[in-house]
Motif scaffolding. Structure first.
Motif, PDB file in Angstrom:
ATOM      1  N   UNK A  70       0.810  -1.221   0.000  1.00 37.81           N
ATOM      2  CA  UNK A  70       0.000   0.000   0.000  1.00 37.81           C
ATOM      3  C   UNK A  70       0.847   1.276   0.000  1.00 37.81           C
ATOM      4  N   UNK A  71       2.124   1.135   0.280  1.00 46.37           N
ATOM      5  CA  UNK A  71       3.000   2.296   0.325  1.00 46.37           C
ATOM      6  C   UNK A  71       3.235   2.838  -1.082  1.00 46.37           C
ATOM      7  N   UNK A  72       3.014   4.135  -1.241  1.00 43.72           N
ATOM      8  CA  UNK A  72       3.273   4.820  -2.507  1.00 43.72           C
ATOM      9  C   UNK A  72       4.234   5.973  -2.231  1.00 43.72           C
ATOM     10  N   UNK A  73       5.466   5.882  -2.727  1.00 45.73           N
ATOM     11  CA  UNK A  73       6.465   6.912  -2.415  1.00 45.73           C
ATOM     12  C   UNK A  73       6.053   8.308  -2.865  1.00 45.73           C
ATOM     13  N   UNK A  74       5.168   8.394  -3.837  1.00 48.00           N
ATOM     14  CA  UNK A  74       4.718   9.711  -4.286  1.00 48.00           C
ATOM     15  C   UNK A  74       3.746  10.343  -3.295  1.00 48.00           C
ATOM     16  N   UNK A  75       3.182   9.534  -2.402  1.00 42.98           N
ATOM     17  CA  UNK A  75       2.200  10.048  -1.458  1.00 42.98           C
ATOM     18  C   UNK A  75       2.775  10.408  -0.101  1.00 42.98           C
ATOM     19  N   UNK A  76       3.567   9.521   0.479  1.00 42.95           N
ATOM     20  CA  UNK A  76       4.114   9.719   1.814  1.00 42.95           C
ATOM     21  C   UNK A  76       5.586   9.335   1.842  1.00 42.95           C
ATOM     22  N   UNK A  77       6.297   9.942   2.771  1.00 43.28           N
ATOM     23  CA  UNK A  77       7.654   9.507   3.055  1.00 43.28           C
ATOM     24  C   UNK A  77       7.571   8.132   3.728  1.00 43.28           C
ATOM     25  N   UNK A  78       8.546   7.279   3.472  1.00 44.29           N
ATOM     26  CA  UNK A  78       8.537   5.935   4.045  1.00 44.29           C
ATOM     27  C   UNK A  78       8.468   5.969   5.574  1.00 44.29           C
ATOM     28  N   UNK A  79       9.207   6.875   6.198  1.00 42.73           N
ATOM     29  CA  UNK A  79       9.201   6.948   7.663  1.00 42.73           C
ATOM     30  C   UNK A  79       7.816   7.306   8.193  1.00 42.73           C
ATOM     31  N   UNK A  80       7.104   8.167   7.485  1.00 45.43           N
ATOM     32  CA  UNK A  80       5.746   8.539   7.899  1.00 45.43           C
ATOM     33  C   UNK A  80       4.826   7.325   7.793  1.00 45.43           C
ATOM     34  N   UNK A  81       4.941   6.577   6.707  1.00 51.15           N
ATOM     35  CA  UNK A  81       4.129   5.379   6.531  1.00 51.15           C
ATOM     36  C   UNK A  81       4.388   4.377   7.655  1.00 51.15           C
ATOM     37  N   UNK A  82       5.654   4.145   7.970  1.00 49.10           N
ATOM     38  CA  UNK A  82       6.011   3.217   9.053  1.00 49.10           C
ATOM     39  C   UNK A  82       5.447   3.733  10.375  1.00 49.10           C
TER      40      UNK A  82
END
Length: 120
Positions: A70-82
């Motif tokens: 579900x992670x999309x790098x264009x939407x959120x920073x990876x750290x924010x997603x985690x």
């Protein structure tokens, strides 16, 4: 040889979560190294014991594995997603007694190696 260089360049351009979503075997270890310390700190803060914090940490990593697609790098920073995955798990306080993924869970093995080396 050209193909290996192209594959290496493509692999380096992906985030850890994208690599997890693509079933890259090395991504689990890298995810634990990258996010393990602060996930452990959050789990410890919101747990009653080290054992509960370890279980919460494992649940967070399991959720990362489960939802990496579900992670999309264009939407959120990876750290924010985690962080959002960790926050959701902490809020839910749903600590299943048994891992959904069983003993072969790559994060479990990575975390066990990581913690046995005294880096927790």
């Amino acid at each position: 040889m050209f193909t290996n260089a192209a594959q290496t360049t493509a692999k380096e351009s992906l985030t850890v979560l994208e690599r997890i979503a693509n079933h890259d075997q090395t991504a689990a270890d890298e995810c634990v190294r990258t996010h393990g310390n602060w996930i452990w700190a959050v789990a410890l803060k919101y747990s009653d014991s080290n054992e509960a914090a370890e279980q919460l940490t494992m649940n967070i990593f399991e959720d990362l594995w489960k939802f990496a697609h579900r992670f999309k790098p264009s939407g959120l920073d990876e750290k924010v997603f985690v962080f959002l995955i960790a926050r959701r798990r902490v809020r839910a306080k749903a600590l299943p007694e048994k891992s959904e993924f069983g003993a072969d869970n790559r994060f479990f093995e990575s975390y066990r190696k990581y913690s046995e080396n005294g880096k927790n």
